[in-house]
Design a protein around this motif. Structure first.
Motif, PDB file in Angstrom:
ATOM      1  N   LEU A 109      -8.039 -16.687   0.723  1.00 47.82           N
ATOM      2  CA  LEU A 109      -7.455 -15.810   1.739  1.00 47.82           C
ATOM      3  C   LEU A 109      -5.986 -15.634   1.403  1.00 47.82           C
ATOM      4  O   LEU A 109      -5.286 -16.605   1.111  1.00 47.82           O
ATOM      5  N   SER A 110      -5.498 -14.417   1.446  1.00 50.82           N
ATOM      6  CA  SER A 110      -4.094 -14.176   1.121  1.00 50.82           C
ATOM      7  C   SER A 110      -3.550 -13.030   1.970  1.00 50.82           C
ATOM      8  O   SER A 110      -4.299 -12.186   2.478  1.00 50.82           O
ATOM      9  N   GLY A 111      -2.218 -13.013   2.114  1.00 50.12           N
ATOM     10  CA  GLY A 111      -1.538 -11.897   2.750  1.00 50.12           C
ATOM     11  C   GLY A 111      -1.055 -10.933   1.679  1.00 50.12           C
ATOM     12  O   GLY A 111      -0.701 -11.356   0.570  1.00 50.12           O
ATOM     13  N   ARG A 112      -1.039  -9.673   1.990  1.00 51.97           N
ATOM     14  CA  ARG A 112      -0.570  -8.666   1.030  1.00 51.97           C
ATOM     15  C   ARG A 112       0.210  -7.595   1.784  1.00 51.97           C
ATOM     16  O   ARG A 112       0.075  -7.459   3.007  1.00 51.97           O
ATOM     17  N   PHE A 113       1.047  -6.869   1.027  1.00 55.07           N
ATOM     18  CA  PHE A 113       1.845  -5.787   1.600  1.00 55.07           C
ATOM     19  C   PHE A 113       1.302  -4.455   1.112  1.00 55.07           C
ATOM     20  O   PHE A 113       0.866  -4.327  -0.041  1.00 55.07           O
ATOM     21  N   SER A 114       1.378  -3.457   1.960  1.00 54.21           N
ATOM     22  CA  SER A 114       0.847  -2.140   1.603  1.00 54.21           C
ATOM     23  C   SER A 114       1.727  -1.415   0.597  1.00 54.21           C
ATOM     24  O   SER A 114       1.267  -0.495  -0.077  1.00 54.21           O
ATOM     25  N   THR A 115       3.014  -1.818   0.485  1.00 52.20           N
ATOM     26  CA  THR A 115       3.917  -1.192  -0.490  1.00 52.20           C
ATOM     27  C   THR A 115       4.246  -2.184  -1.605  1.00 52.20           C
ATOM     28  O   THR A 115       4.373  -3.390  -1.363  1.00 52.20           O
ATOM     29  N   ILE A 116       4.387  -1.669  -2.810  1.00 49.32           N
ATOM     30  CA  ILE A 116       4.665  -2.518  -3.967  1.00 49.32           C
ATOM     31  C   ILE A 116       6.036  -3.177  -3.837  1.00 49.32           C
ATOM     32  O   ILE A 116       6.213  -4.353  -4.181  1.00 49.32           O
ATOM     33  N   ASP A 117       7.036  -2.441  -3.339  1.00 49.22           N
ATOM     34  CA  ASP A 117       8.388  -2.992  -3.212  1.00 49.22           C
ATOM     35  C   ASP A 117       8.387  -4.220  -2.309  1.00 49.22           C
ATOM     36  O   ASP A 117       8.994  -5.256  -2.627  1.00 49.22           O
TER      37      ASP A 117
END
Length: 238
Positions: A115-123
């Motif tokens: 399970l991991s968190g991710r951001f919708s933008t690459i920056d």
């Protein structure tokens, strides 16, 4: 004399019973070895059509941090994890059989991996420190590595990973399903209610009751836990 005769017959009868029990020991030994070998395999869940593998719900902690509550199926165990991002991602391992294994009725398996968190933008993703948690089930030996690796296996068709991710909304409950060769996810409002004749009714989730493992899978999972406990005990003694 009659009493002595009865005593001798009783001894002979007892000896025959012990002999019959002794003959069963090879069968018992084979069953124990077989159970030990299949236990790691059965910590992977079966998959055919769509079946729930996990439910995720989130509580906001601030600064893009969330407390994720993950319910596993069919174990129906609940654990909490802190992740950072505006999206969640769930990874799983798939194990598909071929040839003799399929003829013998072996079903493909899947197990949660990470399970991991991710951001919708690459920056934003490049600036943030990754937040990841290991969900892989513990087995008494590494089943996937020892058997599934390699393209020349006559039993394993493929051993691969799949992922699903969605945007985090604390007002929603996220369900992750296993299909034949992938993960899919759906979202539903949390604390669903139904209005019937002016009466508000809370919808009670019964998914755990519907996802209990079958007899063999339940035995294998329990046997795997016993083997892990034995392994830990031997480590502490040595």
């Amino acid at each position: 004399m009659a009493a002595m005769g009865k005593a001798n017959k009783a001894k002979v009868s007892l000896g025959r019973r012990l002999l019959h029990l002794w003959r069963l020991w090879p069968l018992v030994l084979v069953l124990l070895v077989l159970g030990s070998l299949i236990a790691p395999f059965y910590v992977y869940s079966r998959f055919n059509s769509e079946q729930p593998i996990a439910r995720l719900e989130f509580e906001a902690l601030g600064d893009a941090w969330y407390l994720a509550s993950v319910t596993r199926f069919p174990e129906c165990s609940l654990q909490n994890y802190r992740i950072r991002g505006d999206q969640w991602q769930l990874d799983a391992e798939f194990l598909k059989w071929k040839g003799v294994a399929v003829l013998l009725g072996a079903e493909s398996r899947v197990a949660l991996d990470r399970l991991s968190g991710r951001f919708s933008t690459i920056d934003a993703a490049q600036r943030a420190k990754p937040s990841m948690h290991d969900l892989k089930p513990e087995t008494w030996f590494a089943f996937g590595v020892s058997i599934a690796e390699g393209a020349d296996s006559f039993l394993v068709d493929t051993h691969f990973g799949a992922s699903a991710y969605m945007t985090i909304d604390p007002a929603k409950s996220y369900w992750v399903y296993k299909t034949e060769d992938a993960l899919i996810a759906r979202s539903h409002p949390r604390n669903q209610t139904e209005l019937d004749g002016g009466t508000m009714t809370l919808v009670i989730d019964q998914s755990c009751a519907d996802s209990q493992p079958d007899l063999l899978e339940g035995y294998a999972r329990q046997w795997n836990q016993w083997l892990l406990a034995l392994k830990q005990m031997l480590r502490s003694l040595l």
